[in-house]
Design a protein around this motif. Sequence first.
Motif, PDB file in Angstrom:
ATOM      1  N   LEU A 119      -3.531   9.677  -3.321  1.00  0.00           N
ATOM      2  CA  LEU A 119      -2.803   9.099  -4.451  1.00  0.00           C
ATOM      3  C   LEU A 119      -2.894   7.579  -4.423  1.00  0.00           C
ATOM      4  O   LEU A 119      -2.614   6.955  -3.404  1.00  0.00           O
ATOM      5  N   GLU A 120      -3.273   6.997  -5.551  1.00  0.00           N
ATOM      6  CA  GLU A 120      -3.321   5.537  -5.658  1.00  0.00           C
ATOM      7  C   GLU A 120      -2.557   5.114  -6.917  1.00  0.00           C
ATOM      8  O   GLU A 120      -2.803   5.640  -8.001  1.00  0.00           O
ATOM      9  N   PHE A 121      -1.654   4.158  -6.762  1.00  0.00           N
ATOM     10  CA  PHE A 121      -0.828   3.722  -7.889  1.00  0.00           C
ATOM     11  C   PHE A 121      -1.551   2.677  -8.746  1.00  0.00           C
ATOM     12  O   PHE A 121      -1.423   2.655  -9.954  1.00  0.00           O
ATOM     13  N   LEU A 130      -1.633  -4.464  14.039  1.00  0.00           N
ATOM     14  CA  LEU A 130      -1.896  -4.602  12.607  1.00  0.00           C
ATOM     15  C   LEU A 130      -3.396  -4.811  12.442  1.00  0.00           C
ATOM     16  O   LEU A 130      -4.018  -5.570  13.205  1.00  0.00           O
ATOM     17  N   GLU A 131      -3.972  -4.119  11.479  1.00  0.00           N
ATOM     18  CA  GLU A 131      -5.436  -4.149  11.279  1.00  0.00           C
ATOM     19  C   GLU A 131      -6.008  -5.568  11.382  1.00  0.00           C
ATOM     20  O   GLU A 131      -5.488  -6.500  10.794  1.00  0.00           O
ATOM     21  N   TYR A 132      -7.054  -5.712  12.223  1.00  0.00           N
ATOM     22  CA  TYR A 132      -7.824  -6.955  12.348  1.00  0.00           C
ATOM     23  C   TYR A 132      -6.997  -8.146  12.864  1.00  0.00           C
ATOM     24  O   TYR A 132      -7.409  -9.284  12.740  1.00  0.00           O
ATOM     25  N   ASP A 136       1.409   5.010   8.740  1.00  0.00           N
ATOM     26  CA  ASP A 136       0.866   3.702   9.121  1.00  0.00           C
ATOM     27  C   ASP A 136       1.961   2.643   8.973  1.00  0.00           C
ATOM     28  O   ASP A 136       2.941   2.839   8.241  1.00  0.00           O
ATOM     29  N   ASN A 137       1.807   1.517   9.662  1.00  0.00           N
ATOM     30  CA  ASN A 137       2.644   0.325   9.464  1.00  0.00           C
ATOM     31  C   ASN A 137       4.108   0.486   9.842  1.00  0.00           C
ATOM     32  O   ASN A 137       4.975  -0.150   9.212  1.00  0.00           O
ATOM     33  N   VAL A 138       4.384   1.305  10.829  1.00  0.00           N
ATOM     34  CA  VAL A 138       5.789   1.562  11.140  1.00  0.00           C
ATOM     35  C   VAL A 138       6.462   0.348  11.792  1.00  0.00           C
ATOM     36  O   VAL A 138       7.687   0.285  11.866  1.00  0.00           O
ATOM     37  N   LEU A 160       0.745   8.769   5.462  1.00  0.00           N
ATOM     38  CA  LEU A 160       1.578   7.874   4.653  1.00  0.00           C
ATOM     39  C   LEU A 160       1.116   6.440   4.871  1.00  0.00           C
ATOM     40  O   LEU A 160       1.171   5.920   5.987  1.00  0.00           O
ATOM     41  N   ASP A 161       0.608   5.836   3.782  1.00  0.00           N
ATOM     42  CA  ASP A 161       0.080   4.470   3.882  1.00  0.00           C
ATOM     43  C   ASP A 161       0.283   3.728   2.560  1.00  0.00           C
ATOM     44  O   ASP A 161      -0.481   2.849   2.186  1.00  0.00           O
ATOM     45  N   HIS A 162       1.355   4.124   1.833  1.00  0.00           N
ATOM     46  CA  HIS A 162       1.596   3.514   0.530  1.00  0.00           C
ATOM     47  C   HIS A 162       2.746   2.529   0.590  1.00  0.00           C
ATOM     48  O   HIS A 162       2.978   1.927   1.655  1.00  0.00           O
ATOM     49  N   TRP A 163       3.485   2.356  -0.479  1.00  0.00           N
ATOM     50  CA  TRP A 163       4.569   1.376  -0.460  1.00  0.00           C
ATOM     51  C   TRP A 163       5.568   1.759   0.617  1.00  0.00           C
ATOM     52  O   TRP A 163       5.988   2.912   0.702  1.00  0.00           O
ATOM     53  N   LYS A 164       5.932   0.808   1.445  1.00  0.00           N
ATOM     54  CA  LYS A 164       6.709   1.134   2.659  1.00  0.00           C
ATOM     55  C   LYS A 164       8.120   1.641   2.317  1.00  0.00           C
ATOM     56  O   LYS A 164       8.636   2.470   3.035  1.00  0.00           O
ATOM     57  N   ASP A 165       8.671   1.214   1.180  1.00  0.00           N
ATOM     58  CA  ASP A 165      10.012   1.705   0.822  1.00  0.00           C
ATOM     59  C   ASP A 165       9.945   3.098   0.185  1.00  0.00           C
ATOM     60  O   ASP A 165      10.966   3.683  -0.168  1.00  0.00           O
TER      61      ASP A 165
END
Length: 214
Positions: A89-91, A198-200, A169-171, A140-145
């Motif tokens: 899914l992409e917004f 965090l990536e890179y 991701d990004n926890v 899960l790698d979309h908007w964090k909220d």
Amino acid sequence: TRSTRPQRLLKAVKQHATRGDPQSVISAIDHFCRHREWAMNVGDEKGCILDSVVSELNPEKVLELGTYCGYSTVRIARLLPPGARLITLEFNPDYAVIARQVIAWAGIEDKVQLVEGASEDWIPRMKEHFGIETFDLVFLDHWKDHYLPDTKLMEGCGLLRKGTVLLADNVICPGVPDYLEYVRNSRSYKSCYFKSHLEYTRAEDGLEKSVFLG
Ligand SMILES: Cc1cc(-c2n[nH]c(CCNC(=O)c3cc(-c4ccc(F)cc4)cc(O)c3O)n2)ccn1
Ligand SMILES: [Mg+2]
């Protein structure tokens, strides 16, 4: 007018990756993001953790929330057995235009269905629209909220079964404190943290793997 970062990332893929070779697409994006411009792909370090979770699970039905340029879509799809399916899914329609071309360049489009729109609109429609009963893996790698409300929505829609794995991701960075508190304290999940960066960058980040217990 000036190009966008996703457009420049796609150009790097077309210049440096081989059509039909997913690994070369992954390497081209990682090289671009490390040496040219940072971008919010899961990246190579967390990507290896993602690879190991996918390979161990051998999922048939995968949901990805947040496609961006399709980097993790390609990472996951390249490991799926024949007949397995990934819905992503992409917004943002501008990201989706790029992701479709990255996915096609990698040659894994027949395993992937990219859907444009908000997660909260599509999650309730997964069963009737895609004929999905339950997912084996959700990335899960979309908007964090949105991680927490969407997890509760997936539970409510009966899209999770005993053993479904949620990989978030990004926890740590940007961070999803409400989601972490929920999956770590709920009796319905067995959760563990994979510390990474965090990536890179050298900033701490990590992936949280949570198994739904039903
Ligand atoms: C509502 C809905 C939403 C979507 C949706 N589609 N695409 C996205 C992208 C979301 N991703 C991020 O925002 C993100 C950010 C960082 C970051 C940024 C800046 C920093 F300084 C440090 C870290 C790092 C990452 O790894 C990220 O993943 N959401 C799709 C469907 N429905
Ligand atoms: Mg991310």
